[in-house]
Enzyme design. Structure first.
Site, short mmCIF file in Angstrom:
data_model
loop_
_atom_site.label_atom_id
_atom_site.label_comp_id
_atom_site.label_asym_id
_atom_site.label_seq_id
_atom_site.Cartn_x
_atom_site.Cartn_y
_atom_site.Cartn_z
N GLU A 91 38.82 38.47 65.68
CA GLU A 91 39.08 39.80 65.17
C GLU A 91 39.78 40.66 66.19
OE1 GLU A 91 36.22 41.82 63.03
OE2 GLU A 91 35.72 40.07 61.81
N CYS B 161 32.09 46.01 70.70
CA CYS B 161 32.59 45.31 69.55
C CYS B 161 32.17 43.87 69.52
CB CYS B 161 34.09 45.42 69.43
SG CYS B 161 34.98 44.43 70.59
N1 SAH Z 1 32.16 39.33 77.06
C1 SAH Z 1 32.66 40.63 77.37
C2 SAH Z 1 33.48 41.29 76.27
C3 SAH Z 1 32.95 41.18 74.85
S1 SAH Z 1 31.55 42.14 74.40
C4 SAH Z 1 31.52 41.51 77.80
O1 SAH Z 1 30.37 41.08 77.73
O2 SAH Z 1 31.77 42.62 78.26
C5 SAH Z 1 32.15 43.79 74.37
C6 SAH Z 1 31.04 44.83 74.45
O3 SAH Z 1 30.35 44.94 73.21
C7 SAH Z 1 30.00 44.49 75.49
O4 SAH Z 1 29.63 45.61 76.24
C8 SAH Z 1 28.88 43.99 74.63
O5 SAH Z 1 27.70 44.03 75.33
C9 SAH Z 1 28.95 44.92 73.45
N2 SAH Z 1 28.20 44.45 72.27
C10 SAH Z 1 28.07 43.18 71.85
N3 SAH Z 1 27.29 43.12 70.74
C11 SAH Z 1 26.91 44.37 70.46
C12 SAH Z 1 26.08 44.97 69.42
N4 SAH Z 1 25.51 44.24 68.47
N5 SAH Z 1 25.93 46.31 69.43
C13 SAH Z 1 26.53 47.06 70.38
N6 SAH Z 1 27.29 46.56 71.37
C14 SAH Z 1 27.49 45.24 71.42
#
Ligand code: SAH
Length: 412
Positions: A127, A387
């Protein structure tokens, strides 16, 4: 297959870091999108372009690809007909295929992109999300199909399918966004009534690598893609407007500064190793102290170029004022911003989002400690960034999801 990365102490749940299952299989006719200048020149060499002309021709192609957004070779009027035909025989200008497009009433656009390859009949998909605000348009791009990290609150972490994206598939996400926004020279622009930035000359002004995947587990393609995005003679986005978010792959953090030079965001989410081990299992490999040390020494760190710490607000897990206090202590001395992300729940998750007033209390503490605290902005929607849970189902964006996405438009 689920593989444990480290021999985990018996008291621990295994790290459960999945290994990439799949490899990219290049189509017979590959796309030119994502090739470096040198690779473009080499492709031209393979087409009998004399060596004295290769650099100049590569430069011409670069301009057609990234300034003009050409979608077919026929449009490249400064390139000879013969060379265009030859290019067409060997290459395409293909971007990732848009399988689903959603446009929300607030202007947020979400594209489900289908990439070459499938596993057990399931296509490889990622996405990409566009978030327009008055003064910027932020594009959240993915770096992998799925993710190997298994963060316990992340929906992506529950998906098994994993493969790395190529540089072309990462740059391709920017191309798709500009295609769909009608944002190339000579195009009509977005359709009437579309919500786009009104105080920015660019519709896509910021990039955050915060979609699916861990970008530092796909370092070279991510680096190459971001350098193309930042190239002054092409898409020309300032590196100050490109943010890479990592869960904390410590050994690669210095390379982000040295080899990409973009802004860094770190998914911290907890202030003790015990809690972070559970939320971000990679913490067992690179604990908080090591992560903080890598942040302190991040190349190019100044007050004008701060690290963003992302912190997902999970009710009763990491959202107490004691946590806020410990957070401030932890980042002391690091030029930093903190992005509080309201947890976006997904079916089957064991977590809940913190109550709104708790998020506000937490945010206020951080603000009083002198850190930028976006939850306090008047619109209250700049709050957060997240995200990881972008879903492949083509359902409407939930209010919480929109809120979380808003925050990704966070760079200055
Ligand atoms: N792997 C990288 C980038 C992808 S996640 C990282 O961990 O930074 C991007 C962001 O979205 C991260 O801060 C992650 O912790 C957050 N995120 C993932 N799932 C989420 C959820 N269900 N609710 C809120 N934030 C979330």
């Amino acid at each position: 297959m689920i593989a444990s990365l480290d021999p985990a102490p018996a008291s621990f749940v295994p790290v459960l870091e999945k290994t990439p299952l799949e490899h990219y299989v290049a189509p017979l006719k590959p796309s030119l999108i994502g090739l470096s200048r040198a690779e473009l020149a080499a492709a031209l060499a393979g087409m009998c372009v004399p060596s004295s002309q290769q650099r100049m021709r590569a430069q011409q192609l670069w301009h057609w690809l990234y300034v003009r957004g050409a979608q077919d070779f026929g449009a490249m009027t400064s390139v000879s007909k013969e060379l265009r035909a030859e290019l067409d025989r060997h290459f395409t200008l293909a971007r990732p295929e848009v399988a689903v497009e959603q446009v929300s009433s607030d202007g947020t656009r979400k594209w489900l992109l289908r990439l070459p390859g499938e596993t057990s009949g399931r296509p490889h998909e990622v996405e990409c999300v566009y978030i327009p605000e008055t003064d910027r348009g932020t594009l959240c791009v993915s770096s992998q199909v799925g993710c190997t990290l298994n963060c316990s609150f992340s929906h992506t972490g529950t998906q098994r399918l994993v493969r790395n994206l190529t540089a072309g598939e990462i740059v391709g996400q920017v191309m798709v966004a500009r295609d769909r926004l009608g944002d190339w020279p000579g195009q009509a622009g977005p359709t009437a009534g579309a919500v786009v930035p009104t105080e920015s000359s660019r519709l896509v002004s910021n990039i955050v690598v915060m979609g699916m995947g861990e970008p530092l587990y796909n370092f070279e393609p991510v680096r190459d893609a971001l350098l193309i995005v930042a190239d002054n003679e092409g898409l020309a986005l300032s590196k100050r407007r490109i943010t890479l978010s990592t869960s904390g792959v410590v050994p690669l953090i210095p390379r982000v500064g040295a080899e990409i030079g973009c802004m860094l965001a770190v998914s911290l989410h907890a202030v003790t190793d015990a809690i972070r081990d559970e939320l971000v299992p990679l913490n067992r490999k690179y604990p908080i102290a090591e992560l903080m040390q890598a942040c302190r020494t991040y190349p190019g760190l100044t007050n004008a170029k701060r690290i963003t710490f992302e912190y997902v607000m999970l009710k009763g897990v990491n959202d107490s004022l004691a946590d806020a206090k410990a957070l401030i202590k932890l980042i002391k001395g690091i030029p930093a911003k903190i992005n509080l992300i309201p947890f976006n729940p997904w079916p089957g998750t064991r977590y809940e989002c913190s109550d709104w007033d708790q998020i506000e209390r937490f945010s206020e503490y951080i603000f009083k400690a002198g850190y930028s605290s976006p939850v306090r902005t008047p619109r209250g929607r700049d709050i957060l960034a997240a995200c990881g849970q972008l879903k492949s189902a083509s359902e409407k964006l939930s209010a919480r999801e929109r809120l979380a996405l808003r925050a990704m438009a966070m760079t200055e």
